[in-house]
Design an enzyme around this catalytic site. Structure first.
Site, PDB file in Angstrom:
ATOM      1  N   TYR A   1      48.002  30.843   5.439  1.00  0.00           N
ATOM      2  CA  TYR A   1      48.712  31.714   4.504  1.00  0.00           C
ATOM      3  C   TYR A   1      50.007  31.034   4.082  1.00  0.00           C
ATOM      4  O   TYR A   1      50.767  30.564   4.926  1.00  0.00           O
ATOM      5  CB  TYR A   1      49.060  33.056   5.165  1.00  0.00           C
ATOM      6  CG  TYR A   1      48.343  34.205   4.496  1.00  0.00           C
ATOM      7  CD1 TYR A   1      48.613  34.504   3.155  1.00  0.00           C
ATOM      8  CD2 TYR A   1      47.392  34.950   5.169  1.00  0.00           C
ATOM      9  CE1 TYR A   1      47.924  35.536   2.525  1.00  0.00           C
ATOM     10  CE2 TYR A   1      46.713  35.979   4.535  1.00  0.00           C
ATOM     11  CZ  TYR A   1      46.981  36.265   3.206  1.00  0.00           C
ATOM     12  OH  TYR A   1      46.305  37.273   2.582  1.00  0.00           O
TER      13      TYR A   1
ATOM     14  N   GLU B   1      52.214  32.269   1.179  1.00  0.00           N
ATOM     15  CA  GLU B   1      52.829  32.980   0.046  1.00  0.00           C
ATOM     16  C   GLU B   1      54.204  32.390  -0.247  1.00  0.00           C
ATOM     17  O   GLU B   1      54.957  32.058   0.672  1.00  0.00           O
ATOM     18  CB  GLU B   1      52.959  34.478   0.380  1.00  0.00           C
ATOM     19  CG  GLU B   1      51.620  35.191   0.318  1.00  0.00           C
ATOM     20  CD  GLU B   1      51.720  36.661   0.699  1.00  0.00           C
ATOM     21  OE1 GLU B   1      52.774  37.088   1.195  1.00  0.00           O
ATOM     22  OE2 GLU B   1      50.715  37.380   0.510  1.00  0.00           O
TER      23      GLU B   1
ATOM     24  N   ASP C   1      45.727  27.267 -24.251  1.00  0.00           N
ATOM     25  CA  ASP C   1      44.777  27.338 -23.139  1.00  0.00           C
ATOM     26  C   ASP C   1      43.828  26.155 -23.297  1.00  0.00           C
ATOM     27  O   ASP C   1      42.931  26.182 -24.140  1.00  0.00           O
ATOM     28  CB  ASP C   1      44.038  28.678 -23.211  1.00  0.00           C
ATOM     29  CG  ASP C   1      42.959  28.810 -22.150  1.00  0.00           C
ATOM     30  OD1 ASP C   1      42.681  27.823 -21.438  1.00  0.00           O
ATOM     31  OD2 ASP C   1      42.385  29.917 -22.044  1.00  0.00           O
TER      32      ASP C   1
ATOM     33  N   THR D   1      41.944  25.397 -16.668  1.00  0.00           N
ATOM     34  CA  THR D   1      41.149  25.410 -15.448  1.00  0.00           C
ATOM     35  C   THR D   1      41.247  23.998 -14.886  1.00  0.00           C
ATOM     36  O   THR D   1      41.667  23.072 -15.578  1.00  0.00           O
ATOM     37  CB  THR D   1      39.661  25.701 -15.718  1.00  0.00           C
ATOM     38  OG1 THR D   1      39.157  24.670 -16.579  1.00  0.00           O
ATOM     39  CG2 THR D   1      39.453  27.059 -16.369  1.00  0.00           C
TER      40      THR D   1
ATOM     41  N   LYS E   1      36.671  21.998 -15.227  1.00  0.00           N
ATOM     42  CA  LYS E   1      35.803  21.661 -16.367  1.00  0.00           C
ATOM     43  C   LYS E   1      35.916  20.154 -16.618  1.00  0.00           C
ATOM     44  O   LYS E   1      35.566  19.395 -15.729  1.00  0.00           O
ATOM     45  CB  LYS E   1      36.164  22.552 -17.555  1.00  0.00           C
ATOM     46  CG  LYS E   1      35.895  24.048 -17.225  1.00  0.00           C
ATOM     47  CD  LYS E   1      36.215  24.999 -18.362  1.00  0.00           C
ATOM     48  CE  LYS E   1      36.004  26.450 -17.908  1.00  0.00           C
ATOM     49  NZ  LYS E   1      36.380  27.430 -18.941  1.00  0.00           N
TER      50      LYS E   1
ATOM     51  N   ARG F   1      37.182  24.419  -8.474  1.00  0.00           N
ATOM     52  CA  ARG F   1      37.286  25.607  -9.311  1.00  0.00           C
ATOM     53  C   ARG F   1      38.676  26.210  -9.139  1.00  0.00           C
ATOM     54  O   ARG F   1      39.078  26.529  -8.016  1.00  0.00           O
ATOM     55  CB  ARG F   1      36.208  26.592  -8.854  1.00  0.00           C
ATOM     56  CG  ARG F   1      35.943  27.761  -9.739  1.00  0.00           C
ATOM     57  CD  ARG F   1      34.563  28.330  -9.430  1.00  0.00           C
ATOM     58  NE  ARG F   1      33.551  27.376  -9.866  1.00  0.00           N
ATOM     59  CZ  ARG F   1      33.144  27.243 -11.139  1.00  0.00           C
ATOM     60  NH1 ARG F   1      33.633  28.020 -12.082  1.00  0.00           N
ATOM     61  NH2 ARG F   1      32.259  26.327 -11.455  1.00  0.00           N
TER      62      ARG F   1
HETATM   63  C1  LIG Z   1      36.723  28.761 -18.828  1.00  0.00           C
HETATM   64  C2  LIG Z   1      37.843  29.295 -19.593  1.00  0.00           C
HETATM   65  C3  LIG Z   1      38.747  30.199 -19.009  1.00  0.00           C
HETATM   66  C4  LIG Z   1      38.514  30.897 -17.700  1.00  0.00           C
HETATM   67  O1  LIG Z   1      38.374  30.135 -16.576  1.00  0.00           O
HETATM   68  P1  LIG Z   1      37.781  30.805 -15.245  1.00  0.00           P
HETATM   69  O2  LIG Z   1      38.141  29.822 -14.187  1.00  0.00           O
HETATM   70  O3  LIG Z   1      36.319  30.990 -15.459  1.00  0.00           O
HETATM   71  O4  LIG Z   1      38.474  32.119 -15.050  1.00  0.00           O
HETATM   72  C5  LIG Z   1      39.875  30.554 -19.732  1.00  0.00           C
HETATM   73  N1  LIG Z   1      40.072  30.072 -20.976  1.00  0.00           N
HETATM   74  C6  LIG Z   1      39.214  29.238 -21.571  1.00  0.00           C
HETATM   75  C7  LIG Z   1      39.507  28.732 -22.951  1.00  0.00           C
HETATM   76  C8  LIG Z   1      38.054  28.832 -20.909  1.00  0.00           C
HETATM   77  O5  LIG Z   1      37.181  28.046 -21.532  1.00  0.00           O
END
Ligand SMILES: *Cc1c(COP(=O)(O)O)cnc(C)c1O
Length: 421
Positions: free
Chosen positions: A52, A54, A198, A224, A227, A233
């Site tokens: 933990y 935090e 994003d 993320t 990807k 993840r």
């Molecule tokens: C995949 C994705 C997310 C979310 O990611 P998670 O880890 O699945 O919550 C947010 N924004 C965009 C543009 C994405 O492609």
């Protein structure tokens, strides 16, 4: 790693082994997936899951954090170097969690946000009514131009001037063209909005300097880590210096409890990998592979939305074939190729059906495939989608997929032996 799960919990061990074999023997074309390294998986599978922590490095609510502090500091420092960001928070559990914190750092419930339409490439967290973002904020949307199927920045500006949002969100989940972050920032400045980028999908390409970076344009950037960035993840938030403290306290105590220290260690490993020259070679092959795949399927009579791709993914319009995305996804899966149905701009079918599929190259590039393999795969995709009810054809492609994949390793996975049969 020594693995005793087989004797302690054979049921779960069998599930994991069968998933290994599935990943090993299929062609993974889901644009948001990748195969992380064995080193990342070792960090994620470590005793750091027990801790933990935090708070932030050096400022924790629990004792015994001196060692894990080093993991988080390393992840932050590596991320800063990789992206050139002034401030980084590596604690968000996922991309969606990172987005919750990014909005709440700068906006109040009821504020107006302007994001890309889900049905034209945006993400659920960019204002969809079924998501927290659409429930908490007054969401407005921009899309792509019907002619070019690319973002029309003049149109975004016109909508922004009308809506006067607090936050403009840019970045996408199903958009194959370069995003002009400088243009978005100019629009945001024009209407007094903050810019939130994003880059969940394209982060690896941005890190490799093969897509323009939002850093320096967007006040807030989320991503993320699993990807194109090819880590565990998870999520991450980057910001300018002035929003750093706000972001940190919005993540914790604002939204999450204890950070996942094992995943943060995995993020540090992945960022270390992305800082090496080999990662640029990887991304450059991801892009070459996407171009080869898009070209091949177009040569074989399929329409690619916007006519091609600048990144790692493409949307295929199935309208002329008369089949839905749902059916295409099923047929491809039967042929050993995994992809997802996806709405295309101005789709006439509902989201459960769609008229498109999304294809991406990050995962198979990690396994070592090159443009020549993509041309073969593109031919197979076109063949099975042109004759989706030809079971003999599907079986023959499935056998060829099996042969092809058997030549490419999967990080951390052993090939099948007699033991698996
Ligand atoms: C995949 C994705 C997310 C979310 O990611 P998670 O880890 O699945 O919550 C947010 N924004 C965009 C543009 C994405 O492609």
């Amino acid at each position: 790693m020594p693995n005793s799960l087989g004797s302690t919990d054979p049921q779960v061990a069998s599930i994991i082994r069968r998933e290994e074999l599935r990943q090993l023997s299929t062609i993974e074309l889901i644009a948001s997936e990748n195969f992380t390294s064995q080193a990342v998986m070792q960090a994620v599978g470590s005793v750091l899951t027990n801790k933990y922590a935090e708070g932030l490095p050096g400022k924790r609510y629990y004792g015994g954090c001196e060692v894990v502090d080093e993991a988080e500091t390393l992840a932050i420092e590596r991320a800063k170097e990789l992206f050139g960001a002034a401030h980084v928070n590596v604690q968000p559990h996922s991309g969606a969690s990172a987005n919750i914190a990014a909005y709440l750092a700068v906006a109040q419930p009821g504020d107006r946000i302007l994001g890309m339409n889900l049905s034209e490439g945006g993400h659920l967290t960019h204002g969809s009514p079924v998501n927290f973002s659409g429930r908490l904020f007054e969401a407005h949307f921009y899309g792509v131009s019907p002619d070019t199927e690319t973002i029309d920045y003049d149109n975004v500006r016109a909508i922004a001037q009308r809506v006067r949002p607090k936050v403009i969100v840019c970045g996408a989940s199903a958009y194959s063209r370069t995003i002009d972050f400088a243009a978005f920032r100019a629009i945001a400045d024009d209407v007094g909005a903050l810019l939130f980028a994003d880059i969940a999908h394209i982060a690896g390409i941005v890190a490799a300097r093969m897509h323009p970076t939002p850093i320096g344009h967007a006040q807030l950037t989320t991503t993320t880590t699993h990807k194109t960035l090819r880590g565990p993840r998870g999520g991450m938030i980057m910001s300018d210096e002035s929003h750093g403290a706000l972001v940190d306290k919005t993540v914790f105590p604002g939204m999450q409890g204890g950070p996942l220290m094992h995943v943060i260690a995995g993020k540090a490993v992945a960022f270390g990998e992305a800082l090496k020259p080999a990662f640029r070679d990887y991304i450059s092959t991801v892009l070459a592979n996407a171009r080869a795949l898009a070209e091949t399927i177009q040569e074989h009579g399929l329409r690619v939305v916007s006519g091609g791709t600048d990144n790692h993914l493409m949307l295929v319009d199935l309208t002329a074939l008369g089949i839905s995305g749902r059916k295409a996804e099923r047929v491809l899966e039967a042929a050993g190729m995994t992809a997802n149905k996806n709405a295309i701009p101005n789709d006439t079918r509902p989201p459960t059906q769609t008229s498109g599929i999304r294809l991406g190259t990050p995962a198979m590039t990690t396994r070592g495939m090159t443009p020549d393999h993509m041309r073969t795969i593109g031919r197979w995709i076109a063949e099975v989608l042109h004759t989706p009810d030809d079971l003999a054809k599907i079986a023959s492609v499935r056998a060829q997929v099996h042969d092809l994949t058997s030549a490419f390793p999967l990080p951390g996975v052993e090939r099948p032996s007699a033991h698996d049969d």
